[in-house]
Design a protein around this motif. Structure first.
Motif, PDB file in Angstrom:
ATOM      1  N   ASP A  61      -3.443  16.987  -3.417  1.00 57.92           N
ATOM      2  CA  ASP A  61      -2.793  17.726  -2.332  1.00 57.92           C
ATOM      3  C   ASP A  61      -3.189  17.174  -0.968  1.00 57.92           C
ATOM      4  N   GLY A  62      -4.479  16.892  -0.783  1.00 57.54           N
ATOM      5  CA  GLY A  62      -4.942  16.312   0.474  1.00 57.54           C
ATOM      6  C   GLY A  62      -4.329  14.941   0.708  1.00 57.54           C
ATOM      7  N   PHE A  63      -4.227  14.166  -0.365  1.00 56.60           N
ATOM      8  CA  PHE A  63      -3.618  12.845  -0.251  1.00 56.60           C
ATOM      9  C   PHE A  63      -2.152  12.954   0.153  1.00 56.60           C
ATOM     10  N   ARG A  64      -1.429  13.835  -0.515  1.00 55.48           N
ATOM     11  CA  ARG A  64       0.002  13.974  -0.202  1.00 55.48           C
ATOM     12  C   ARG A  64       0.217  14.314   1.269  1.00 55.48           C
ATOM     13  N   SER A  65      -0.555  15.237   1.766  1.00 56.68           N
ATOM     14  CA  SER A  65      -0.428  15.650   3.159  1.00 56.68           C
ATOM     15  C   SER A  65      -0.766  14.498   4.109  1.00 56.68           C
ATOM     16  N   ALA A  66      -1.888  13.844   3.868  1.00 64.15           N
ATOM     17  CA  ALA A  66      -2.332  12.740   4.725  1.00 64.15           C
ATOM     18  C   ALA A  66      -1.378  11.555   4.630  1.00 64.15           C
ATOM     19  N   PHE A  67      -0.902  11.267   3.440  1.00 66.69           N
ATOM     20  CA  PHE A  67       0.012  10.146   3.237  1.00 66.69           C
ATOM     21  C   PHE A  67       1.337  10.407   3.955  1.00 66.69           C
ATOM     22  N   GLY A  68       1.835  11.628   3.855  1.00 62.97           N
ATOM     23  CA  GLY A  68       3.073  11.979   4.548  1.00 62.97           C
ATOM     24  C   GLY A  68       2.952  11.809   6.054  1.00 62.97           C
ATOM     25  N   ALA A  69       1.825  12.250   6.612  1.00 61.28           N
ATOM     26  CA  ALA A  69       1.606  12.106   8.055  1.00 61.28           C
ATOM     27  C   ALA A  69       1.503  10.634   8.443  1.00 61.28           C
ATOM     28  N   ALA A  70       0.803   9.864   7.649  1.00 61.40           N
ATOM     29  CA  ALA A  70       0.629   8.442   7.959  1.00 61.40           C
ATOM     30  C   ALA A  70       1.954   7.701   7.920  1.00 61.40           C
ATOM     31  N   THR A  71       2.768   7.979   6.930  1.00 57.80           N
ATOM     32  CA  THR A  71       4.035   7.259   6.820  1.00 57.80           C
ATOM     33  C   THR A  71       5.042   7.696   7.876  1.00 57.80           C
ATOM     34  N   LYS A  72       4.883   8.898   8.438  1.00 57.89           N
ATOM     35  CA  LYS A  72       5.726   9.289   9.578  1.00 57.89           C
ATOM     36  C   LYS A  72       5.447   8.373  10.756  1.00 57.89           C
ATOM     37  N   ASN A  73       4.180   7.958  10.932  1.00 57.65           N
ATOM     38  CA  ASN A  73       3.842   6.995  11.981  1.00 57.65           C
ATOM     39  C   ASN A  73       4.609   5.697  11.766  1.00 57.65           C
ATOM     40  N   CYS A  74       4.665   5.246  10.529  1.00 55.75           N
ATOM     41  CA  CYS A  74       5.391   4.009  10.225  1.00 55.75           C
ATOM     42  C   CYS A  74       6.856   4.153  10.637  1.00 55.75           C
ATOM     43  N   GLY A  75       7.466   5.234  10.205  1.00 53.33           N
ATOM     44  CA  GLY A  75       8.878   5.441  10.495  1.00 53.33           C
ATOM     45  C   GLY A  75       9.166   5.530  11.986  1.00 53.33           C
ATOM     46  N   GLY A  76       8.307   6.217  12.714  1.00 50.68           N
ATOM     47  CA  GLY A  76       8.499   6.350  14.150  1.00 50.68           C
ATOM     48  C   GLY A  76       8.425   5.016  14.868  1.00 50.68           C
ATOM     49  N   CYS A  77       7.482   4.207  14.480  1.00 48.69           N
ATOM     50  CA  CYS A  77       7.327   2.894  15.100  1.00 48.69           C
ATOM     51  C   CYS A  77       8.507   1.990  14.740  1.00 48.69           C
ATOM     52  N   HIS A  78       8.917   2.025  13.499  1.00 46.90           N
ATOM     53  CA  HIS A  78      10.041   1.188  13.078  1.00 46.90           C
ATOM     54  C   HIS A  78      11.328   1.604  13.786  1.00 46.90           C
ATOM     55  N   GLU A  79      11.516   2.897  14.005  1.00 48.85           N
ATOM     56  CA  GLU A  79      12.699   3.367  14.721  1.00 48.85           C
ATOM     57  C   GLU A  79      12.744   2.823  16.136  1.00 48.85           C
ATOM     58  N   ALA A  80      11.619   2.859  16.803  1.00 43.48           N
ATOM     59  CA  ALA A  80      11.578   2.480  18.215  1.00 43.48           C
ATOM     60  C   ALA A  80      11.440   0.976  18.448  1.00 43.48           C
ATOM     61  N   TYR A  81      10.700   0.306  17.578  1.00 40.13           N
ATOM     62  CA  TYR A  81      10.277  -1.067  17.897  1.00 40.13           C
ATOM     63  C   TYR A  81      10.746  -2.123  16.901  1.00 40.13           C
ATOM     64  N   ARG A  82      11.680  -1.796  16.047  1.00 38.35           N
ATOM     65  CA  ARG A  82      12.136  -2.760  15.053  1.00 38.35           C
ATOM     66  C   ARG A  82      13.660  -2.830  15.057  1.00 38.35           C
ATOM     67  N   ILE A  83      14.189  -4.030  14.949  1.00 41.92           N
ATOM     68  CA  ILE A  83      15.635  -4.237  14.865  1.00 41.92           C
ATOM     69  C   ILE A  83      16.049  -4.015  13.414  1.00 41.92           C
ATOM     70  N   LYS A  84      17.029  -3.170  13.223  1.00 42.11           N
ATOM     71  CA  LYS A  84      17.525  -2.917  11.867  1.00 42.11           C
ATOM     72  C   LYS A  84      18.472  -4.055  11.477  1.00 42.11           C
ATOM     73  N   LYS A  85      18.274  -4.563  10.297  1.00 48.75           N
ATOM     74  CA  LYS A  85      19.141  -5.645   9.809  1.00 48.75           C
ATOM     75  C   LYS A  85      20.024  -5.143   8.692  1.00 48.75           C
ATOM     76  N   ALA A 132       0.841  -1.203   0.000  1.00 48.82           N
ATOM     77  CA  ALA A 132       0.000   0.000   0.000  1.00 48.82           C
ATOM     78  C   ALA A 132       0.878   1.255   0.000  1.00 48.82           C
ATOM     79  N   THR A 133       1.973   1.209   0.729  1.00 45.49           N
ATOM     80  CA  THR A 133       2.882   2.358   0.796  1.00 45.49           C
ATOM     81  C   THR A 133       3.551   2.609  -0.551  1.00 45.49           C
ATOM     82  N   ARG A 134       3.938   1.535  -1.224  1.00 45.11           N
ATOM     83  CA  ARG A 134       4.527   1.705  -2.565  1.00 45.11           C
ATOM     84  C   ARG A 134       3.506   2.348  -3.508  1.00 45.11           C
ATOM     85  N   ASP A 135       2.265   1.892  -3.460  1.00 45.37           N
ATOM     86  CA  ASP A 135       1.216   2.489  -4.303  1.00 45.37           C
ATOM     87  C   ASP A 135       1.002   3.951  -3.940  1.00 45.37           C
ATOM     88  N   GLY A 136       0.971   4.231  -2.646  1.00 46.25           N
ATOM     89  CA  GLY A 136       0.768   5.606  -2.198  1.00 46.25           C
ATOM     90  C   GLY A 136       1.920   6.512  -2.581  1.00 46.25           C
TER      91      GLY A 136
END
Length: 144
Positions: free
Chosen positions: A120-144, A38-42
């Motif tokens: 424009d609305g999509f870009r803004s909303a998509f950017g905010a949503a994917t920041k959530n992904c990044g924040g969670c991955h930073e805190a709760y995921r082991i980088k390989k 979904a993120t790739r499509d977005g």
């Protein structure tokens, strides 16, 4: 004969559901693969590589909200390791924060769907949503 086939089909479906529930690592990996697609499509839509499609935008945010609702339950104590998991120990050390991150992602993804009426609305909303992904991955995921 038909009755036997229906019973057998029911047993197979039931067994499949049990197996999926018994392997939360595989289930969360599959859920995140859906989020990744979904993120790739977005991203393609946000970059203008494909035309804006309001229905597709809604689908992207629905995938996010559904995953956010499902994911916290896929981290039981017996699924800390194995199955090529990249789950960080912090998930189990900070369950409150971990669950709050998914609750925020779910709420914001649901709201983003209604904000994404144009590019424009999509870009803004998509950017905010994917920041959530990044924040969670930073805190709760082991980088390989």
């Amino acid at each position: 004969m038909i009755r036997t086939a229906l019973v057998a089909a029911g047993l197979v479906l039931g067994l499949s559901a049990v197996l999926a529930q018994s392997d939360p690592i595989a289930e969360r990996r599959n859920t995140m693969k859906g989020v990744g697609a979904a993120t790739r499509d977005g991203a393609a839509m946000a970059k203008g590589e494909v035309a804006f499609d309001a229905a597709k935008a809604q689908t992207i945010f629905k995938v996010y909200a559904d995953a956010a609702k499902k994911m916290p339950g896929l981290f039981p104590d017996n699924a800390r390791t194995g199955g090529e998991s990249t789950a960080a120990p912090k998930i189990w050390e900070d369950q409150v924060g971990f669950k709050a991150a998914f609750a925020k992602f779910e709420t914001e993804s649901a709201a983003a769907g209604s904000a994404a009426k144009d590019l424009d609305g999509f870009r803004s909303a998509f950017g905010a949503a994917t920041k959530n992904c990044g924040g969670c991955h930073e805190a709760y995921r082991i980088k390989k």
